[in-house]
Design an enzyme around this catalytic site. Sequence first.
Site, PDB file in Angstrom:
ATOM      1  N   ASP A  93     -27.300  10.314 -12.395  1.00 34.46           N
ATOM      2  CA  ASP A  93     -27.713   9.372 -11.346  1.00 34.46           C
ATOM      3  C   ASP A  93     -28.812   8.461 -11.886  1.00 34.46           C
ATOM      4  OD1 ASP A  93     -26.147   9.996  -9.188  1.00 34.46           O
ATOM      5  OD2 ASP A  93     -27.584  11.404  -8.302  1.00 34.46           O
ATOM      6  N   TYR A 121     -13.618   6.475 -13.704  1.00 33.21           N
ATOM      7  CA  TYR A 121     -13.386   5.442 -12.679  1.00 33.21           C
ATOM      8  C   TYR A 121     -13.943   4.097 -13.136  1.00 33.21           C
ATOM      9  CZ  TYR A 121     -14.389   2.705  -8.464  1.00 33.21           C
ATOM     10  OH  TYR A 121     -14.513   1.685  -7.557  1.00 33.21           O
ATOM     11  N   SER A 138      -1.663   6.341   0.185  1.00 35.28           N
ATOM     12  CA  SER A 138      -2.201   7.596  -0.369  1.00 35.28           C
ATOM     13  C   SER A 138      -3.590   7.888   0.193  1.00 35.28           C
ATOM     14  CB  SER A 138      -2.233   7.554  -1.897  1.00 35.28           C
ATOM     15  OG  SER A 138      -2.906   6.404  -2.354  1.00 35.28           O
ATOM     16  N   THR A 139      -4.403   6.850   0.398  1.00 37.62           N
ATOM     17  CA  THR A 139      -5.691   7.047   1.083  1.00 37.62           C
ATOM     18  C   THR A 139      -5.855   6.056   2.235  1.00 37.62           C
ATOM     19  OG1 THR A 139      -6.818   5.614  -0.514  1.00 37.62           O
ATOM     20  CG2 THR A 139      -6.897   7.980  -0.940  1.00 37.62           C
ATOM     21  N   ASP A 188       0.861  -1.187   0.000  1.00 38.45           N
ATOM     22  CA  ASP A 188       0.000   0.000   0.000  1.00 38.45           C
ATOM     23  C   ASP A 188       0.894   1.233   0.000  1.00 38.45           C
ATOM     24  OD1 ASP A 188      -1.907   2.119   0.939  1.00 38.45           O
ATOM     25  OD2 ASP A 188      -3.239   0.405   1.198  1.00 38.45           O
TER      26      ASP A 188
HETATM   27  N1  NAD Z   1     -16.087   1.549  -1.049  1.00 41.14           N
HETATM   28  C1  NAD Z   1     -16.958   1.098  -1.964  1.00 41.14           C
HETATM   29  O1  NAD Z   1     -18.189   1.216  -1.767  1.00 41.14           O
HETATM   30  C2  NAD Z   1     -16.460   0.418  -3.223  1.00 41.14           C
HETATM   31  C3  NAD Z   1     -17.403   0.040  -4.199  1.00 41.14           C
HETATM   32  C4  NAD Z   1     -16.948  -0.603  -5.337  1.00 41.14           C
HETATM   33  C5  NAD Z   1     -15.611  -0.892  -5.511  1.00 41.14           C
HETATM   34  N2  NAD Z   1     -14.704  -0.490  -4.564  1.00 41.14           N
HETATM   35  C6  NAD Z   1     -13.275  -0.815  -4.779  1.00 41.14           C
HETATM   36  O2  NAD Z   1     -12.758  -1.400  -3.589  1.00 41.14           O
HETATM   37  C7  NAD Z   1     -11.381  -1.081  -3.452  1.00 41.14           C
HETATM   38  C8  NAD Z   1     -11.114  -0.545  -2.056  1.00 41.14           C
HETATM   39  O3  NAD Z   1     -11.913   0.621  -1.854  1.00 41.14           O
HETATM   40  P1  NAD Z   1     -11.904   1.405  -0.462  1.00 41.14           P
HETATM   41  O4  NAD Z   1     -13.257   2.024  -0.309  1.00 41.14           O
HETATM   42  O5  NAD Z   1     -11.353   0.540   0.588  1.00 41.14           O
HETATM   43  O6  NAD Z   1     -10.881   2.570  -0.815  1.00 41.14           O
HETATM   44  P2  NAD Z   1      -9.626   3.125   0.037  1.00 41.14           P
HETATM   45  O7  NAD Z   1      -9.233   4.381  -0.647  1.00 41.14           O
HETATM   46  O8  NAD Z   1      -9.958   3.166   1.478  1.00 41.14           O
HETATM   47  O9  NAD Z   1      -8.538   1.989  -0.203  1.00 41.14           O
HETATM   48  C9  NAD Z   1      -7.665   1.961  -1.319  1.00 41.14           C
HETATM   49  C10 NAD Z   1      -6.280   1.625  -0.822  1.00 41.14           C
HETATM   50  O10 NAD Z   1      -5.394   1.550  -1.959  1.00 41.14           O
HETATM   51  C11 NAD Z   1      -4.205   2.269  -1.644  1.00 41.14           C
HETATM   52  N3  NAD Z   1      -3.613   2.746  -2.905  1.00 41.14           N
HETATM   53  C12 NAD Z   1      -4.092   3.701  -3.732  1.00 41.14           C
HETATM   54  N4  NAD Z   1      -3.246   3.860  -4.776  1.00 41.14           N
HETATM   55  C13 NAD Z   1      -2.237   2.986  -4.605  1.00 41.14           C
HETATM   56  C14 NAD Z   1      -1.071   2.670  -5.336  1.00 41.14           C
HETATM   57  N5  NAD Z   1      -0.746   3.318  -6.464  1.00 41.14           N
HETATM   58  N6  NAD Z   1      -0.257   1.691  -4.883  1.00 41.14           N
HETATM   59  C15 NAD Z   1      -0.535   1.023  -3.718  1.00 41.14           C
HETATM   60  N7  NAD Z   1      -1.623   1.289  -2.977  1.00 41.14           N
HETATM   61  C16 NAD Z   1      -2.468   2.264  -3.412  1.00 41.14           C
HETATM   62  C17 NAD Z   1      -4.653   3.403  -0.735  1.00 41.14           C
HETATM   63  O11 NAD Z   1      -3.598   3.956   0.045  1.00 41.14           O
HETATM   64  C18 NAD Z   1      -5.707   2.696   0.113  1.00 41.14           C
HETATM   65  O12 NAD Z   1      -5.139   2.100   1.259  1.00 41.14           O
HETATM   66  C19 NAD Z   1     -11.039  -0.116  -4.569  1.00 41.14           C
HETATM   67  O13 NAD Z   1     -10.436  -0.850  -5.623  1.00 41.14           O
HETATM   68  C20 NAD Z   1     -12.406   0.413  -5.003  1.00 41.14           C
HETATM   69  O14 NAD Z   1     -12.403   0.796  -6.352  1.00 41.14           O
HETATM   70  C21 NAD Z   1     -15.091   0.169  -3.423  1.00 41.14           C
END
Ligand code: NAD
Length: 318
Positions: free
Chosen positions: A282, A139, A34-35, A31
């Site tokens: 939407d 996205y 970044s977020t 990881d």
């Molecule tokens: N939260 C939702 O409702 C939802 C819905 C559909 C899909 N998703 C997918 O689920 C996954 C996780 O989502 P989340 O809500 O936990 O988001 P999040 O932002 O909390 O987690 C994403 C993680 O990826 C890491 N990251 C980002 N860019 C990176 C890079 N270049 N290299 C290494 N690490 C990196 C961030 O630091 C973070 O820890 C994502 O792929 C998102 O697209 C989420």
Amino acid sequence: MRVLVTGGAGYIGSVAVALLRRDGYDVTVLDDLSTGHRDSLPADVRFVEGSVLNSAIIADALTDCEAVMHFAAKSLVPESVAKPELYHDVNVNGSKNLLAQMKLAGVNRLVFSSTAATYGEPEVIPITEISQTNPTSPYGATKLEVDHAITEAAKRDGLAAISLRYFNVVGGIKLDRGWISERHTPETHLIPNLLRSTSANPIKIFGNDWPTKDGTCIRDYIHVVDLIEAHIAALKAAKTGSHEIINLGSGSGYSILEVIAATSAALGTELPYEMTARRAGDPAVLVADISKARTLLGWQPTRDLAQMVNDTYEAAQG
Ligand SMILES: NC(=O)c1ccc[n+]([C@@H]2O[C@H](COP(=O)([O-])OP(=O)(O)OC[C@H]3O[C@@H](n4cnc5c(N)ncnc54)[C@H](O)[C@@H]3O)[C@@H](O)[C@H]2O)c1
């Protein structure tokens, strides 16, 4: 078995880490923070800080791993409209780097975080995995491109892969060391934002004239623990040379007003909201058909909206 969890310091990834450890898997997390949050991870995982854009770091992180759960991504729809190149780079190029390094390392098993945003505006409800894919945001388009790359890798290299297309993920998990729940900045998701709604700054509802039972949009919500239990089932179910795409939701929808009522009930107070005009793009209703998940994964969501709201509330209390 050791599993590499990319994005394991993020919201959903850190719940995956917790449940994989509960089930006896060894875990490495890659990881770039970044977020994500370093303090979401337990001490007994190997943590590699770095980006999926760096092939050498991925190769290092894959040491001793036999499978990958790939969560790392940029995932904010409005940000993807403002910065499409960033989204293409991290989500598409990062995932292709990962596939290339998995091949070099002989790691053959992948579960990928795809999204309902790959479908765009549905013609038929509920949405099945063979519904048309017509993403309405950069996205969603990046995630669809990765799904296609995984299909190719399964055909070409014999990868055993499952993409899970999530609807709206909510809730958290209470561990000995405290709650893990959403800590996004900015927070764009309805329930965590509802908990912050005040009369001075009420949450906005975009339209009450949709063709739904109460005029507000209907969405499908899934508890993050149900979601990750499906990932662990997918890890076991993936078959060599095959790429399955599987929806994950609850299979039924709730209107925005129903979610507000459930959240008000959890808080024991009427939450303020402001009714505003519809927002462009939407869809009125987004609900998943989850029969494929039930059949292929032997999985069934068990946590209802009240639990999703309660857990989000409890986690916010710390
Ligand atoms: N939260 C939702 O409702 C939802 C819905 C559909 C899909 N998703 C997918 O689920 C996954 C996780 O989502 P989340 O809500 O936990 O988001 P999040 O932002 O909390 O987690 C994403 C993680 O990826 C890491 N990251 C980002 N860019 C990176 C890079 N270049 N290299 C290494 N690490 C990196 C961030 O630091 C973070 O820890 C994502 O792929 C998102 O697209 C989420």
